[in-house]
Every structure is written in structure tokens, then in C-alpha cells.
Motif scaffolding. Structure first.
Motif, short mmCIF file in Angstrom:
data_model
loop_
_atom_site.label_atom_id
_atom_site.label_comp_id
_atom_site.label_asym_id
_atom_site.label_seq_id
_atom_site.Cartn_x
_atom_site.Cartn_y
_atom_site.Cartn_z
N UNK A 1 0.89 -1.17 0.00
CA UNK A 1 0.22 -0.03 0.19
C UNK A 1 0.85 1.28 0.10
N UNK A 2 0.96 1.81 -1.16
CA UNK A 2 1.67 3.19 -0.94
C UNK A 2 0.69 4.50 -0.59
N UNK A 3 1.50 4.86 0.39
CA UNK A 3 0.84 6.21 0.96
C UNK A 3 0.84 7.42 0.20
N UNK B 1 8.71 16.65 -3.11
CA UNK B 1 7.40 16.76 -2.70
C UNK B 1 6.53 15.66 -2.94
N UNK B 2 6.95 15.10 -4.37
CA UNK B 2 5.83 14.13 -5.07
C UNK B 2 6.11 12.77 -4.30
N UNK B 3 7.24 12.52 -3.63
CA UNK B 3 7.80 11.35 -3.33
C UNK B 3 6.94 10.88 -2.04
N UNK B 4 6.16 9.61 -2.16
CA UNK B 4 5.59 9.07 -0.81
C UNK B 4 6.21 8.82 0.29
N UNK B 5 5.85 9.00 1.43
CA UNK B 5 6.67 8.77 2.65
C UNK B 5 6.94 7.48 2.90
N UNK B 6 6.11 6.48 2.17
CA UNK B 6 6.39 5.16 2.40
C UNK B 6 5.26 3.97 2.01
N UNK B 7 5.20 2.79 2.68
CA UNK B 7 4.13 1.95 2.30
C UNK B 7 3.43 1.63 3.88
N UNK B 8 2.34 1.59 3.71
CA UNK B 8 1.37 1.39 4.80
C UNK B 8 1.58 0.08 5.42
N UNK B 9 1.86 0.33 7.00
CA UNK B 9 2.28 -0.72 7.71
C UNK B 9 3.01 -1.90 7.42
N UNK B 10 4.14 -1.21 6.60
CA UNK B 10 5.31 -1.86 6.34
C UNK B 10 6.49 -1.17 6.27
N UNK B 11 7.04 -1.12 7.82
CA UNK B 11 8.16 -0.40 8.02
C UNK B 11 9.53 -0.94 7.19
N UNK B 12 9.40 -2.16 6.88
CA UNK B 12 10.76 -2.90 6.52
C UNK B 12 10.90 -2.68 5.04
N UNK B 13 9.93 -2.82 4.24
CA UNK B 13 9.66 -2.31 2.93
C UNK B 13 10.22 -0.63 2.64
N UNK B 14 9.51 0.11 3.57
CA UNK B 14 9.82 1.42 3.32
C UNK B 14 11.25 1.83 3.58
N UNK C 1 13.86 -0.22 3.34
CA UNK C 1 14.87 -0.87 1.99
C UNK C 1 14.45 0.06 0.90
N UNK C 2 13.55 1.09 0.79
CA UNK C 2 13.45 1.67 -0.33
C UNK C 2 14.07 3.10 -0.30
N UNK C 3 14.41 3.59 0.66
CA UNK C 3 14.91 4.80 1.19
C UNK C 3 16.59 4.81 1.37
N UNK C 4 17.01 5.69 1.04
CA UNK C 4 18.37 6.10 1.61
C UNK C 4 18.71 7.49 1.57
N UNK C 5 19.34 8.11 2.90
CA UNK C 5 19.82 9.55 2.80
C UNK C 5 18.67 10.52 2.40
N UNK C 6 17.33 10.06 2.56
CA UNK C 6 16.19 10.93 2.00
C UNK C 6 15.98 10.64 0.58
N UNK C 7 16.48 9.84 0.05
CA UNK C 7 16.09 9.63 -1.37
C UNK C 7 15.39 8.24 -1.45
N UNK C 8 14.49 8.13 -2.57
CA UNK C 8 13.70 7.06 -2.94
C UNK C 8 14.49 6.17 -3.75
N UNK C 9 14.59 4.85 -3.68
CA UNK C 9 15.41 3.97 -4.59
C UNK C 9 14.67 3.38 -5.58
N UNK C 10 14.46 4.02 -6.83
CA UNK C 10 13.70 3.35 -7.79
C UNK C 10 13.76 1.88 -8.29
N UNK C 11 15.03 1.49 -8.11
CA UNK C 11 15.36 0.00 -8.67
C UNK C 11 15.32 0.33 -10.15
N UNK C 12 15.37 1.48 -10.74
CA UNK C 12 15.66 1.46 -12.24
C UNK C 12 17.02 1.90 -12.80
N UNK C 13 17.39 1.47 -13.89
CA UNK C 13 18.77 2.03 -14.19
C UNK C 13 18.36 3.10 -15.22
#
Length: 522
Positions: A179-181, A362-375, A377-389
Motif C-alpha cells: 500500500x503506497x501512501x 514533494x511528490x515522493x510517497x513517505x512509504x508503504x502502509x504498515x510495512x516499515x521494512x519495505x519502506x 529498504x526503499x530509502x537512503x539518505x532522504x532519497x527513494x530508490x527506484x530500482x531502475x537503471x
């Protein structure tokens, strides 16, 4: 507390543009004054049914004015909307309902059976039927609306920027959906960016064709249409015939569209009048396809984009000034968004060098609903990791290379499956293509292409290979090509490359062993 409730937009538009057309659904039409009043009616009806600002409210329905009115009414109440993917299996739907903590559910008659089949132990306190099929003690929406006194006004709930506006569940190709917030601030930032980047004005007439359980339906530009004071037209289906008819009769100026639907429209006989179109937004299309579209529709801005649910839709759109010069790029970052390309040590790489795309803003979601671990894993130093090259050029334009998981490692070389797909897709006989790496006894992995041919093209596997040999380095040419009737897709329409890898692994084993014994090379 700040006022960050999207529903407040309607109050302002009803005051400033009350008699302008806001919404069209078939024969039904709403001015901004009528839309604002109808949102009040729906909000009052939902409150009477027992919905509260503390509820998470799921909606199971196809695109319709009723769906839109409910979303706007939930915003007015201050409840959290959860648009649900009606393509999911009942067991998957039960998981989403439980994981989200949904306590109220509204549904179309078409999905009453799905409501009946979901886990009976779910704590659904309120059920509202959009039609006449009343499952599990549901209330009929028309009855609730009929009981609302004329002229009822429901005040807009006070919302802070960080309050949750809605949850959108990702498709879950490898695990359960997440669930993306989307916060009130995320949504507001996207709406500002859509108006600026697409140059929306009150003269625009935007077609809503993508499903509203998907971010491209809600936010590309979706609800931002109302921010611009423009008109939103609901498409009943995604068939080329319906889309083409609506573009012509409603004088549509912009829409987001899958390439295969667009070609269906362009190949229709008789062809619909598309002269009203100002822009077309579609992503992941080969440059050759985009060039064909531009040749057919030279007056239309063709907008490539980079985005995802976690980014509240796009964070880069290709601008009109560079759509030809930088054909194949995804555009420059939206206002309020930063994009970097980093190496494996998270260091920014120079222009033109490939790495992982990371985003903040401002457009980046703060994380995943009720899933702190997934949130986490997808963040580093304030950046969202897209997994895209991808790579950024010297002007700051983003170029997509591939999903990190889709890079094919063959004989020590990295092959971007997206590059091979773009070349295959440029063949006039190809309708769709997906490329993945499959095991090979000599090269570890080699590309395999699953190809859907255009009807009547007579496309063969040799045609595909010959075309690739003329346009790709030899090691990038698909070693295996399979012509298929359709590609496997998940419930959001994304190609299931995991399934293709499994199929490719199974079929490559015996063939690869025989080839190795014969000493074949490339």
C-alpha cells in the motif's frame, strides 16, 4: 492546522467557474457548481451510512462519475480512500482489505460476487452498493442520496499536509501488493506539476481512460483537471473504438494512452477526427513508435514520462521543445523534484554514465502502509530508490535503460532488455514484445524475445532476428524468439517477466545442453 484538503478546490471552482462544464460521463454532465453540490450530497450520504473521518474506505468499481464523486466526497469527509484493483482474485482482495484495515467498502453490481467471496471475517462495518445488488447487508447508494435534504452542505475536513489522502496498492509482481501512501502534500504537489508541465487551462477537455485504481488514472493528470478548471470526460472502456469516438465527439485535448490502443484508433476505418488533441501521454514506447505517432499526428505533443505509484505518478515529462531533438529521453525533472543517478556506493555518476535512478521531493510517497521494512529498504539518505537503471545527459534529461532486475548478463556483457525491446518493437509487424534473459550453458544468459505479431503481418521468428541483426550488436540479438498470442500480465496490466523467465528456464534447459554438446557459438 493547515488546510490541505483537495476537496477545497471544488469550493473555489464553484465560486469562480460555477457554470463551466466540469465532468462528463456519457449523457450526464456537471458544471462546477453542480459538481460541488453533488459531492456534498455524496458526502452526506456516506456519513449517514456510517462512514467517519477515521475510516479507510475501499472502492470496487469501473471508471464512472459515481466513483469520482465518492473519491471527492471521501476527501471532503476526511476519510482515507483506497481504490481497489477489481482484477485481483478474492484471496488477494482479502489480503489487501485486511492489510489496509479497510472498514467501509463501496462497490459496483459487477463486483458484488467479489464482495461476497472475500473473507467473511473481515471487519467491514459499512457496505454501500452503487447499484441494486446488496451483499452482506449493504446499503443502496441511491436510497442514501434520496434521503439527503436539498441544499445540504458538508464542511471540508481540515487536513494537514502530512495527513494520508489515499492508499494505492502496487501490483505485486513478486510478493503481496504494497500500500503506497499518498499524503495531501503529495497530491497537491502532483496537481501543481501536472498543470505546469501539461500547460493545462480551463479550455482543456481531458479524457479519463486509465483505471482509477491506478496512479495514471488518478494523477496523469486525472484530478488535476479540476485544479485547472478544465473538463474531465470519463471513458467507459479502453477499446480503441470508444476512445476514438470520445476524442472526436467531446473534442478531447489530452489523455494518457497505451500505444496499442492508440494504433487501434489510428488504424480504424473510418478514422476518428483527432484534430482537437493537444498532447498524448504514454511511457515505455520505442522511439520508432513515437516517431510514427508524430508523423501521423504532427500537431500533437507526444509526452514520454518517468513515474511510478511511489512518486505520485510522473516526476519527469518530455517537453514540447525537445521531443524531437531528444527522442527517447523521458524528460527533465518536475518542479520540486530532484533526480540523481548513482553508482553501487550511492555516489552520483557523471552525465552519460548509467546507474540507479533515485528521487526526492514533494511528490515522493513517505512509504508503504504498515510495512516499515519495505519502506526502509526503499530509502537512503532522504532519497527513494527506484530500482531502475538510467542516465542523465549534460542537460539534465533522464534516459531510461532498464529495470535493475531486467538487466541480462551474457558472457560478461550487460544487455538492457529495454534496448532490445525497443529495437524489436520498431519492426512494423510487431504489436508487443517482452525480452528477458534465459539460461545458456555457454554465455550464462542470453536474450529471449516473446513477440505478439500485428494481425495479418505474417511475422516470423526469422523476421525478428534479421531485424535485430541489422540494428543491434551481435551479442544483444535474441538467441531465442517465440511468437505468442499474448504476453502474461498481472492484474494491473504489467508484463509478468517473472513468468517469462520461468518459461524460458524450462525450455532452455534441454535445448542448451544439446547446443553445448554441438559446440555452438555466437
Amino acid at each position: 492546522m493547515t488546510t490541505a484538503n483537495f476537496a477545497e478546490v471544488l469550493r473555489g471552482q464553484a465560486l469562480r467557474r460555477g457554470q463551466r462544464e466540469a465532468l462528463v460521463d456519457g449523457e450526464e454532465r456537471w458544471t462546477y457548481a453542480e459538481l460541488d453540490a453533488d459531492v456534498d450530497r455524496h458526502a452526506a450520504a456516506l456519513l449517514a451510512a456510517g462512514v467517519t473521518p477515521a475510516d479507510l474506505v475501499g472502492i470496487l468499481g469501473r471508471n464512472s462519475a459515481t466513483y469520482l464523486l465518492e473519491l471527492l466526497a471521501l476527501a471532503r469527509i476526511g476519510a482515507i480512500a483506497v481504490p481497489l484493483n477489481w482484477r485481483l482474485h478474492p484471496s488477494e482482495q482479502s489480503y489487501v482489505l485486511r492489510q489496509a484495515g479497510i472498514t467501509a467498502l463501496a462497490y459496483d453490481d459487477e463486483f458484488a460476487g467479489l464482495v461476497r467471496e472475500v473473507d467473511a471475517d473481515l471487519p467491514l462495518r459499512v457496505l454501500v452498493s452503487h447499484g441494486d445488488v446488496l451483499e452482506r447487508g449493504a446499503l443502496r447508494l441511491t436510497d442514501l442520496l434520496a434521503a439527503v435534504p436539498a441544499g445540504t452542505r458538508v464542511p471540508d475536513a481540515e487536513k494537514d499536509r502530512d495527513d494520508v489522502h489515499r492508499l494505492l496498492y502496487t501490483s505485486g509482481t513478486t510478493a503481496h501488493p504494497k500500500g503506497v501512501i499518498h499524503t495531501c502534500a503529495n497530491v497537491a504537489a502532483n496537481h501543481r506539476a501536472q498543470v505546469l508541465e501539461l500547460e493545462l487551462t480551463q479550455a482543456d477537455r481531458i479524457l479519463l481512460s486509465a483505471p482509477m485504481f491506478h496512479v495514471s488514472g488518478l494523477e496523469a493528470p486525472g484530478l488535476a483537471t479540476f485544479v485547472a478548471g478544465a473538463t474531465l470526460v470519463v471513458a467507459p472502456t479502453t477499446s480503441p473504438a470508444d476512445i476514438g469516438r470520445l476524442v472526436e465527439t467531446e473534442r478531447i485535448t489530452g489523455l494518457v494512452l497505451a500505444a496499442q490502443i492508440l494504433f487501434g484508433i489510428l488504424e480504424a476505418d473510418p478514422a476518428p477526427d483527432l484534430s482537437s488533441l493537444r498532447y498524448l501521454l504514454f511511457a515505455g514506447v520505442a522511439p520508432s513508435v513515437r516517431r510514427q505517432v508524430k508523423e501521423r499526428l504532427p500537431h500533437v505533443r507526444t509526452v514520454d514520462t518517468f513515474g511510478m505509484t511511489e512518486l505520485c505518478n510522473g516526476v519527469a515529462y518530455m517537453d514540447a521543445a525537445h521531443e524531437v531533438e531528444k527522442l527517447g529521453a523521458l524528460g527533465a525533472p518536475f518542479p520540486g523534484v530532484h533526480i540523481r543517478v548513482v553508482d553501487e556506493d550511492f555516489r552520483p555518476v557523471p552525465p552519460g554514465v548509467e546507474g540507479e535512478i533515485v528521487v526526492r521531493g514533494e511528490k515522493v510517497s513517505p512509504g508503504y502502509w504498515r510495512d516499515e521494512e519495505a519502506t526502509r529498504r526503499s530509502r537512503r539518505d532522504g532519497w527513494f530508490l527506484t530500482g531502475d537503471v538510467g542516465r542523465l545527459d549534460a542537460d539534465g534529461y533522464l534516459w531510461f535503460v532498464d529495470r535493475r532486475a531486467d538487466l541480462i548478463k551474457s558472457g560478461g556483457e550487460n544487455i538492457a532488455s529495454a534496448e532490445v525491446e525497443r529495437v524489436v518493437a520498431s519492426h512494423p509487424g510487431v504489436a508487443e514484445v517482452a525480452v528477458v534473459g534465459v539460461p545458456d550453458p555457454r554465455w550464462d544468459e542470453v536474450p529471449k524475445a516473446w513477440v505478439v505479431a500485428r494481425p495479418g503481418s505474417g511475422l516470423t521468428e526469422d523476421d525478428v532476428r534479421t531485424h535485430c541483426e541489422a540494428n543491434l550488436a551481435r551479442y544483444k540479438v535474441p538467441k531465442h524468439v517465440e511468437i505468442v498470442e499474448a504476453l502474461p500480465r498481472n492484474d494491473s496490466g504489467k508484463v509478468l517477466k517473472k513468468v517469462l523467465r520461468q518459461q524460458g528456464t524450462a525450455s532452455a534447459g534441454a535445448a542448451g545442453s544439446a547446443e553445448l554438446a554441438g559446440g555452438a557459438g555466437r
